[in-house]
Design a protein around this motif. Structure first.
Motif, short mmCIF file in Angstrom:
data_model
loop_
_atom_site.label_atom_id
_atom_site.label_comp_id
_atom_site.label_asym_id
_atom_site.label_seq_id
_atom_site.Cartn_x
_atom_site.Cartn_y
_atom_site.Cartn_z
N HIS A 109 -17.51 -55.16 -17.10
CA HIS A 109 -16.44 -54.74 -18.01
C HIS A 109 -15.37 -54.06 -17.17
N PRO A 110 -14.14 -54.33 -17.39
CA PRO A 110 -13.08 -53.79 -16.52
C PRO A 110 -12.93 -52.28 -16.59
N LEU A 111 -13.43 -51.61 -17.65
CA LEU A 111 -13.23 -50.17 -17.79
C LEU A 111 -14.30 -49.34 -17.10
N LEU A 112 -15.34 -50.00 -16.55
CA LEU A 112 -16.49 -49.25 -16.06
C LEU A 112 -16.39 -48.84 -14.60
N GLY A 113 -15.44 -49.34 -13.87
CA GLY A 113 -15.40 -49.14 -12.43
C GLY A 113 -15.41 -47.68 -12.01
N GLN A 114 -14.46 -46.90 -12.51
CA GLN A 114 -14.33 -45.52 -12.07
C GLN A 114 -15.57 -44.70 -12.42
N HIS A 115 -16.06 -44.89 -13.65
CA HIS A 115 -17.22 -44.10 -14.09
C HIS A 115 -18.46 -44.46 -13.27
N TRP A 116 -18.73 -45.74 -13.11
CA TRP A 116 -19.92 -46.14 -12.37
C TRP A 116 -19.85 -45.74 -10.90
N GLU A 117 -18.66 -45.71 -10.35
CA GLU A 117 -18.54 -45.31 -8.94
C GLU A 117 -18.95 -43.86 -8.72
N THR A 118 -18.88 -43.05 -9.74
CA THR A 118 -19.28 -41.64 -9.61
C THR A 118 -20.72 -41.39 -10.09
N THR A 119 -21.15 -42.08 -11.14
CA THR A 119 -22.47 -41.80 -11.72
C THR A 119 -23.61 -42.51 -11.00
N VAL A 120 -23.38 -43.73 -10.54
CA VAL A 120 -24.46 -44.45 -9.85
C VAL A 120 -24.89 -43.73 -8.57
N PRO A 121 -23.97 -43.24 -7.72
CA PRO A 121 -24.42 -42.46 -6.56
C PRO A 121 -25.25 -41.22 -6.93
N LEU A 122 -24.94 -40.61 -8.08
CA LEU A 122 -25.74 -39.46 -8.51
C LEU A 122 -27.17 -39.89 -8.84
N LEU A 123 -27.28 -41.04 -9.50
CA LEU A 123 -28.62 -41.55 -9.81
C LEU A 123 -29.38 -41.89 -8.53
N LEU A 124 -28.70 -42.51 -7.59
CA LEU A 124 -29.34 -42.85 -6.31
C LEU A 124 -29.73 -41.60 -5.55
N GLY A 125 -28.88 -40.58 -5.60
CA GLY A 125 -29.20 -39.32 -4.93
C GLY A 125 -30.44 -38.68 -5.53
N TYR A 126 -30.60 -38.80 -6.84
CA TYR A 126 -31.79 -38.26 -7.50
C TYR A 126 -33.05 -38.97 -7.00
N LEU A 127 -32.95 -40.27 -6.81
CA LEU A 127 -34.10 -41.02 -6.28
C LEU A 127 -34.40 -40.62 -4.83
N ASP A 128 -33.35 -40.36 -4.08
CA ASP A 128 -33.56 -39.95 -2.68
C ASP A 128 -34.31 -38.62 -2.60
N GLU A 129 -34.14 -37.79 -3.60
CA GLU A 129 -34.80 -36.48 -3.59
C GLU A 129 -36.28 -36.56 -3.94
N HIS A 130 -36.73 -37.70 -4.40
CA HIS A 130 -38.12 -37.82 -4.84
C HIS A 130 -38.80 -39.00 -4.15
N GLU A 154 -42.34 -41.77 -4.98
CA GLU A 154 -43.00 -42.39 -6.13
C GLU A 154 -43.96 -41.41 -6.80
N GLU A 155 -44.64 -40.58 -5.98
CA GLU A 155 -45.62 -39.66 -6.53
C GLU A 155 -44.97 -38.47 -7.22
N THR A 156 -43.75 -38.12 -6.82
CA THR A 156 -43.13 -36.90 -7.34
C THR A 156 -42.05 -37.16 -8.39
N LEU A 157 -41.68 -38.41 -8.61
CA LEU A 157 -40.59 -38.69 -9.54
C LEU A 157 -41.03 -38.38 -10.97
N PRO A 158 -40.33 -37.49 -11.68
CA PRO A 158 -40.63 -37.26 -13.10
C PRO A 158 -40.08 -38.42 -13.93
N GLN A 159 -40.98 -39.27 -14.41
CA GLN A 159 -40.57 -40.52 -15.05
C GLN A 159 -39.72 -40.28 -16.29
N GLU A 160 -40.11 -39.31 -17.10
CA GLU A 160 -39.34 -39.08 -18.33
C GLU A 160 -37.92 -38.62 -18.01
N GLU A 161 -37.82 -37.73 -17.05
CA GLU A 161 -36.49 -37.24 -16.69
C GLU A 161 -35.64 -38.36 -16.12
#
Length: 1618
Positions: free
Chosen positions: A572-593, A595-602
């Protein structure tokens, strides 16, 4: 002179070259090389001369000398002059041809010498070698080997001589009949050809650039003719291989026409060898060289031989190759090289041969063919360019092969195709799909896994190779970009490619980034022209859902999110700016954990938030509805992935919640209810979550749809259909009901609370309550879960305070029924947890329940959780542990909520009372749980403590006494919780004292630092920690709580857990030690409780602890403790006896106790007289109780060895008091009540000692003597029966006399103080005491000890004072004592003559009766004394005092011996070092010790440090390393004050070269060598080199190989001085 020493050293070593031991011989060679490294010319000349002079020297020894020469020449040949070189060349040439037969080692060594010289003196060497080539005669094999080696080592030097060499050799080839000679010729011809080819290939660097191939062709062909037509036919395999190896390089030097002419014969001949040899590497290598030569001349003969060549080479490729066989692997490489040559020459025929073989039944054939195809694609790309369609079409069959080895080969072929443009052709898509299919294989299960014997590793699996291939093709092969993009997108959605998602996303992301860099036009996907591609909605749904399990499939979550972010323009053409900021945050969260320590619900909540934000940005109802439709379509894709399907349901709920069309929402919810797979628990949960999330925005619609479904024909029809199958209908219906109930729960939990309150009883609970009578476990669990969520929704509402829940009591009762119905032997479901959470939520909801109802709830919940049996460790141990913890937390929350209703000490006490039976439980797991809950409640109480006025925490002592002993519980977790409880209680006390909430007390905080000590397995550390806990409690406990704490801990002595009982004793004693000073008034109560506990509680640790307790009390309140213990009934029980003994543990306390007991013993009269029943009978004497108790207590105290110092300190008082106690209790009776006990016999728990007063006193007196070190006195009394005499009236006087005699003989030094203490007894009111003491004093004068100790005067004075005593026995004993002076100190009689005479005369006048015992004793005394007196002694007396002074002499030797000492040390240094190798280990150890002791005095810190490092006892000694280090420091500048040190050490070493011990003899040359190695030039005059060489010559003939080895090594080091 220098040269002669060098020669002498070399000659000495050469003489030892004949040693039989190989190690010695090797060392001799090494030493020669050491000489040659320093003086190569002299060493080489000496060796040359030695070999010439020793013509008869055996071959092995000559070879050894020549090897040493070769090693020196390899590095020092450039330093030789021409004359020396010529001499050595002549020697080597002579040596080489001395024997006609080939002697390997010897002639190889000679050849090595010549080759080493040939690098520097090629002309002279070649001249000599050519001289050895006599026309018409076969050359020596060694000459051929040398020429061959030289041609490789120095091709530029040898090739110019090659024509002349060949002209000499070729005529005699036919004369070679022996295989060894022929093999030598073959080797030479091979090396000649290789040298010539190297020369021709590097003409720009050659000395003669005019040399051409024609110069060798004729000769080489002549040689070829002999080798191929004659020698290749030999039966000897080695010769055939040597011929083949030579023919390869020779073929390049054959004339073109000759080569063409010979190929029809040559190639079949070579191919035939494949069948004759197992090792075919040399055949393949030679064949490749021949084929290259043939192709280079444009041979047409190859066409006729091609079929045979291909078949033979193909069979070589198809042979399985083991990685452990380097030759086999090399053979395959050479065979592939042959295929390359043939592919360049005849590509069509090669493919016609290969491709049909892809369709065979033989696995090896298919794999081998694919290997050749891959190799040809890579190595003959130009020739294969127009064959691409043909090759691609031929790969269809291999794509269907299921064999894993074939698959690997196919993947490798496809990889090669990708690099060379094959996949751009029609049919290339099939190859790409094949790679993706292999990437999708499960890693742990691949078809036809290799067997155990295979070496296939996981890294070489089909999947791993395919993944690497796909990524490499996507990232490194630019020409594949337009082929793979966007084609790879179509593999994202199908389920069968799920395993390949990670490599697919990674490759697509890389391709998309490349497209973005190229421009937006090339990146945007034209869906019109790519109809097979998935829609943007499908891609979004797929990537988002698989991201919910980010670590599956090698971490596909990260790459899926990254790909989704990269694809945003196509989504979708409107998603570029938002995804460019939020996806790295999600990836950073994964980097902090991980498989054994990732809180699945969170993590899922973060993804849902990402989806909600995305939907809000798009804000297009059509787009949202399309996405929801695609999400619903993909539900079947996740039937085998319950977690991802559950998340997909949440995504559907989130998307429907964002949709504005109610019709669409109702439609999708209805479809979900109709199509859900209710049999699967995860799907039921996911469906409920979907409804709950949807209800956030569409509560009315959601509830309406649920109501409609229950009433709908579909629901009834499904139930009706299920009723047909009676065996499963009930279960099926319950599953549907479970899902609906869960839906109601999630709707209530997620919908706005204010809206839920209005519908909770009418629309939600109405549909839930009707199912409470079920027996189905799954439905019951869903009911509890749903009710829990509904209850939470009620209490979470802001309007909960005004909400009146009419069915609250009914709901709580139902929850308790569920809890009580749960089994206590296991925890399988979260019913307990959910039910307790429900009760927790309902605590604050109106109407309130009464206290009894809540008490029943508490008891029921505690019993349901605490009594649970521990789960055995199993496969699902982690899940069970998690469920248990959740249940326990639910219990804690319930109790906390109830405590919150009464936040007072009384409320806290009530909660702890409920928990107390579980805290004291004999079962460890119950204690652990109860302590955990208690700690939680106390923490909560502390955190929420609000004190409005200073009030006492009246139950602190009781609570601390309950929890603190548990710090030593057998369960480590319980200990930690107990510590937390104590920590919280002490802070509660501080809070009630007025301290603020955030105040931190340093003392109390120490408890936290002690927690580590509670988990230590060592009991000593554990109880030490408990002691520290007790100290902290003592410092912070209010005084008024101390006695209640102690009494509670005394109750803890009987704990089921012995560790806790021990901890109670430790803490009791700690409290007594720290705060005992404030307990004076409570001492009798404490002693009484302690005695009663000792009788009640069994345990070996209790009694020692009680003893320590009484000891601690006594150190602070000694009189009170002694008084309390004296109140114990007689006879003393064993526990009381042990308590008395505890008071003797410390000398100072023991002294106080003994003093108090003496005081108590003397405070009352020793006896009382009772009136006689019969007239004329003397009154009975009955012992008084207090002195008797004190006497018994004294005996118990004396029973402890530790009382010795105190007894010594009070020895005179104890001895005198007990002696007087003995005297005044003779004939005294026990009180009547004790007599009765004596007659009945004592209880087993009571002491068995005799209570009779006199016997008791005698035993105590005897104990005093034993404890004071007067064992000899007691033993003497035992032998003479003195103790028995003391007990009787008739023998008491004699007993006292024998006691005095034993004291005088064995304890004389103690008598002065005893006499001083006895001085006061002369006025005793008890006659018997005066008699006893006088008898004792009188007997002392019978021994010379009175004179020796200068006690004579005091004794005489004491006796003289008793002369007027009213008791005749006393007066009689006085006279006996005075008379005893004649036997005890006869020389003193004269000095006291007048006094003695006066006393005796006075005795004669005692009474009128001439038979008076006193008068008789006076006459006996005069008889003893008169013969010792003189007349003048009767008139005067003279006091003689003799004082002897013993002079003390002390002699001190002065002087400075340091220099002499150091000189002696250095003189003994060499012997000490050498004897470290002494065969006697004790001698070697003594030498170690001596060197260690001498080290600090040697004025060299480094040497001392070396001694400390190497010579420590118990450390293995590396003798050579140690000697090397020591000699380096001995030669250092710090040792310059010993200028002749080197000479002294060397002379000592020479002496020890003659030692009878092998180890010492071997050590002497080793030490010599290191001393010389580190010697300074200034020290050279101290060395007698002749003497050393002579000594080592002798050692080289020693019978011990080790000695000879060390001597040779040392000779090599002497080169420094030569």
């Amino acid at each position: 002179m220098t040269e002669s020493y060098m020669k002498k050293l070399s000659s000495t070593l050469l003489d030892a070259i004949t040693d039989k031991d190989p190690l010695v011989q090797e060392q001799v060679c090494s030493a020669l090389c050491s000489l040659g490294e320093v003086r190569p010319v002299e060493m080489l000349r000496t060796c040359e001369e030695y070999l010439r002079q020793h013509d008869k020297l055996a071959h092995p020894y000559r070879a050894a000398v020549l090897r040493a020469m070769e090693r020196v020449l390899s590095s020092r040949a450039s330093e030789l002059d021409k004359d020396t070189a010529s001499t050595i060349i002549l020697l080597a040439s002579s040596e080489m041809t001395r024997m006609k037969d080939l002697v390997g080692d010897w002639q190889q060594a000679v050849s090595g010498v010549l080759v080493a010289l040939g690098r520097q003196f090629i002309s002279k060497v070649m001249e000599e070698l050519l001289h050895r080539l006599q026309p018409g005669a076969l050359p020596h094999c060694a000459v051929l080997h040398t020429l061959a080696s030289l041609s490789v080592a120095n091709a530029f030097g040898v090739v110019p001589f090659l024509p002349s060499i060949l002209s000499s050799l070729l005529p005699v080839l036919g004369m070679a009949k022996q295989d060894t000679v022929r093999m030598a010729f073959c080797s030479a011809l091979q090396r000649f050809s290789e040298g010539a080819l190297e020369y021709l290939a590097n003409l720009d660097r050659a000395p003669d650039p005019t040399v051409r191939k024609d110069a060798f062709t004729t000769d080489i062909f002549s040689a070829y003719d002999v080798l191929f037509h004659h020698w290749l036919q030999s039966r000897e395999a080695k010769l055939r291989l040597a011929v083949v190896e030579a023919l390869g390089p020779m073929s390049h030097l054959l004339p073109s026409e000759r080569l063409e002419e010979q190929l029809p014969k040559l190639l079949p001949g070579i191919l035939a060898l494949y069948k004759k040899h197992s090792e075919t590497f040399y055949v393949s290598k030679s064949l490749g060289q021949i084929l290259e030569a043939a192709v280079s001349v444009g041979s047409r003969t190859l066409d006729t031989q091609l079929d045979a060549l291909l078949a033979a080479l193909h069979s070589q490729i198809c042979v399985p190759v083991e990685s452990s066989s380097p030759l086999a692997m090399s053979n395959q490489k050479e065979a592939l090289r042959c295929f390359t040559v043939l592919a360049c020459n005849s590509p069509d025929r090669l493919l016609a041969f290969l491709l049909p073989r892809l369709d065979t039944n033989n696995e090896r054939t298919r794999v081998g063919t694919l290997q050749v195809v891959r190799h040809v694609i890579n190595s003959a790309a130009a020739q294969m360019e127009d064959k691409k369609p043909f090759i691609l079409s031929s790969m269809r069959l291999p794509l269907l092969d299921t064999n894993s080895k074939v698959k690997r080969a196919v993947v490798q072929v496809i990889s090669a195709m990708a690099h060379h443009g094959y996949l751009e052709q029609p049919g290339g898509e099939a190859m790409i799909e094949y790679i993706v299919q292999q990437c999708a294989l499960p890693p742990e299960q691949e078809p036809e896994k290799p067997g155990p014997s295979s070496k296939d590793s996981k890294a070489d699996s089909v999947r791993a190779i395919s993944v690497r291939t796909l990524y490499l093709v996507s990232t490194t092969v630019d020409r594949m970009n337009h082929v793979l993009w966007p084609y790879l997108l179509q593999f994202l959605i199908p389920v069968r490619f799920t395993g390949a998602l990670t490599p697919l996303c990674r490759s697509l992301m890389h391709l998309a980034q490349k497209r973005q860099e190229a421009g937006a036009d090339t990146f945007l996907i034209q869906y019109d022209t790519h109809a097979s591609l998935p829609s943007p909605y499908a891609v979004t749904a797929r990537l988002l859902v698989v991201s919910s399990s980010p670590y599956l499939g090698d971490g596909r979550g990260v790459v899926a999110l990254r790909l989704l972010s990269v694809l945003h323009p196509n989504i979708h053409p409107l998603l570029g700016q938002h995804w460019e900021t939020t996806v790295p945050l999600l990836l950073g969260y994964l980097d902090e954990h991980m498989e054994e320590t990732l809180p699945q619900e969170e993590w899922e909540e973060r993804l849902l938030m990402f989806l909600r934000d995305t939907l809000a940005i798009v804000s297009d109802n059509v787009w949202i509805c399309q996405l929801s439709l695609e999400l619903c379509r993909q539900l079947p894709c996740y039937d085998g992935a319950p977690q991802e399907k559950n998340f997909l349901y949440k995504c559907i709920g989130t998307t429907l919640g964002a949709a504005s069309s109610k019709e669409v929402v109702r439609k999708h919810l209805q479809e979900l209810l109709e199509t859900a797979r209710y049999q699967e628990e995860a799907e039921r949960e996911g469906l409920a979550c979907c409804f709950g999330i949807c209800a956030i925005s569409h509560l009315e619609d959601t509830l309406a749809q649920l109501e409609d479904f229950v009433r709908s024909e579909v629901f009834r029809k499904s139930i009706g259909i299920l009723n047909i199958f009676k065996d499963r209908s009930e279960n099926e219906v319950e599953k549907v009901k479970s899902a609906l109930i869960l839906c109601y729960g999630h709707v209530a939990a997620r919908a706005p609370c204010e809206l839920v309150l209005a519908k909770v009883e009418s629309d939600i609970l109405r549909n839930v309550f009707q199912h409470f009578n079920t027996k189905d476990p799954a439905l019951k669990l869903c009911l509890v879960q749903s009710v829990c969520m509904i209850s939470h929704a009620i209490c979470s509402s802001t309007q909960a305070g005004s909400f009146h829940f009419s069915r609250k009591a009914e709901l709580v009762a139902q929850m308790m029924e569920f809890i009580r119905a749960e089994p206590l032997d296991s925890l399988r479901t979260p019913i307990r947890k959910k039910a307790m959470l429900t009760c927790t939520y309902l605590v604050s909801v109106e109407p309130a329940l009464d206290k009894q109802a809540w008490a029943d709830v508490i008891r029921g919940c505690l019993h349901s959780v605490m009594a649970l049996l521990p789960e055995p460790k199993g496969e699902d141990g982690g899940c069970q542990e998690s469920l248990y913890l959740d249940t326990l937390h639910a219990l804690e929350d319930l109790l906390t909520s109830l405590l919150q209703q009464n936040m007072t000490p009384q409320g806290l006490q009530m909660m702890i009372e409920h928990l107390s039976p579980w805290i004291k439980s004999p079962r460890g797991h119950e204690r652990a749980r109860a302590l955990g809950v208690s700690a939680h409640l106390l923490r909560y109480f502390l955190e929420h403590l609000r004190v409005s006025a200073l009030v006492p925490f009246h139950n602190l002592g009781l609570l601390v006494g309950l929890f603190s002993p548990r710090c030593a519980d057998l369960w480590p977790a319980t200990r930690q919780e107990a510590m937390d409880c104590v920590h919280s209680l002490l802070y509660l006390q501080l809070g009630y004292e007025g301290f603020s909430q955030d105040y931190r007390d340093d003392v109390v905080e120490r408890l936290l630092s002690l927690k580590d000590g509670l988990v230590h397995p060592d009991p000593a550390i554990l109880f030490h920690t408990c002691h520290s806990v007790g100290q902290i409690i003592a410092r912070r406990l209010p005084p008024d709580q101390l006695i209640s704490l102690l009494l509670t801990m005394f109750e803890g002595l009987g704990d089921h857990d012995q560790n806790c009982s021990r901890a109670a004793t430790v803490m009791i004693n700690c409290l007594l030690q720290e705060r005992g000073g404030a307990l004076q008034e409570k001492v009798p109560e404490i002693v009484s409780v302690l005695r009663s506990k000792l009788q009640e509680v069994q345990g070996e640790h209790i009694l020692p602890a009680a003893q320590h307790s009484i000891y601690l009390l006594a150190t602070q309140h000694c009189a009170a403790v002694v008084s309390s213990l004296l109140g114990s009934p007689l006879p003393l029980d064993s526990h009381t006896c042990m308590l008395w003994r505890a008071l003797a543990a410390e000398p100072h306390l023991a002294t106080q106790v003994l003093g108090l007991l003496l005081e108590m013993m003397n405070r009352d009269v020793p006896f009382k007289e009772s009136r006689a029943f019969l007239l004329g009978r003397t009154p009975d004497r009955v012992a008084t109780l207090l002195p008797l108790s004190a006497s018994c207590a004294l005996f118990e105290v004396m029973s402890t060895p530790a009382v010795g110092p105190a007894v010594l300190e009070l020895y005179p008082q104890l001895f005198v008091a007990l002696l007087l106690r003995v005297s005044c209790t003779v004939g005294v009776q026990l009180p009547r009540n004790l007599q009765a006990l004596e007659r009945r016999g004592a209880s087993p728990a009571l002491a068995t000692r005799n209570l009779e007063p006199c016997s008791s006193a005698v035993d105590t007196l005897r104990a005093v003597l034993l404890r004071s070190g007067s064992e000899d006195v007691a033993q003497r009394m035992d032998q003479e029966g003195g103790w028995e005499l003391l007990r009787t009236s008739a023998g008491h006087e004699e007993g006292a006399t024998r006691l005095a005699r034993a004291m005088a003989e064995h304890a004389g030094p103690r008598l002065p103080l005893v006499l001083k203490a006895l001085a006061c007894t002369q006025s005793s009111v008890y006659e018997v005491q005066r008699v006893t003491t006088t008898a004792f004093l009188a007997e002392l004068l019978n021994s010379n000890v009175a004179n020796d100790l200068m006690l004579l005067d005091s004794l005489l004075e004491s006796l003289a004072a008793r002369q007027k005593d009213t008791c005749a026995s006393v007066r009689r004993l006085v006279l006996r004592g005075l008379a005893n002076l004649a036997s005890g100190s006869p020389d003193k009689v004269r000095a006291h003559g007048p006094q003695l005479l006066t006393a005796m005369i006075g005795g004669l006048d005692d009474g009128d009766n001439p038979h008076s015992p006193v008068a008789l004793e006076a006459m006996v005394g005069l008889a003893q004394l008169l013969h010792l007196m003189e007349t003048w002694d009767l008139r005067s007396g003279l006091l003689h005092v003799a004082i002897r002074i013993r002079p003390f002499f002390d002699s001190v030797c002065h002087g400075d011996c340091e220099d002499i000492f150091l000189d002696q040390v250095m003189g003994g240094m060499a012997p000490l070092l050498l004897h470290l190798q002494d065969p006697q280990t004790t001698v070697a150890s003594a030498c170690r010790f001596a060197l260690l002791m001498c080290g600090p005095n040697l004025a060299c810190e480094e040497l001392s440090a070396a001694f400390q490092k190497h010579l420590q006892e118990g450390r293995a000694l590396h003798f050579g390393e140690f000697l090397n280090t020591t000699c380096k420091h001995l030669a250092s500048p710090q040792m310059q004050h010993f200028p002749d040190l080197l000479g002294r050490l060397l002379s000592t070493c020479l002496f020890y070269c003659k030692s009878s011990w092998e180890g010492v003899r071997a050590a002497a040359p080793l030490l010599t060598g290191f001393l010389v190695l580190h010697a300074e030039p200034r020290q050279q005059p101290q060395v007698d080199l002749d003497q050393l060489i002579s000594a080592f010559q002798i050692l080289l003939k020693d019978p011990a190989p080790e000695v000879r080895t060390r001597a040779a090594e040392a000779l090599g080091r002497l080169v420094k001085l030569a």
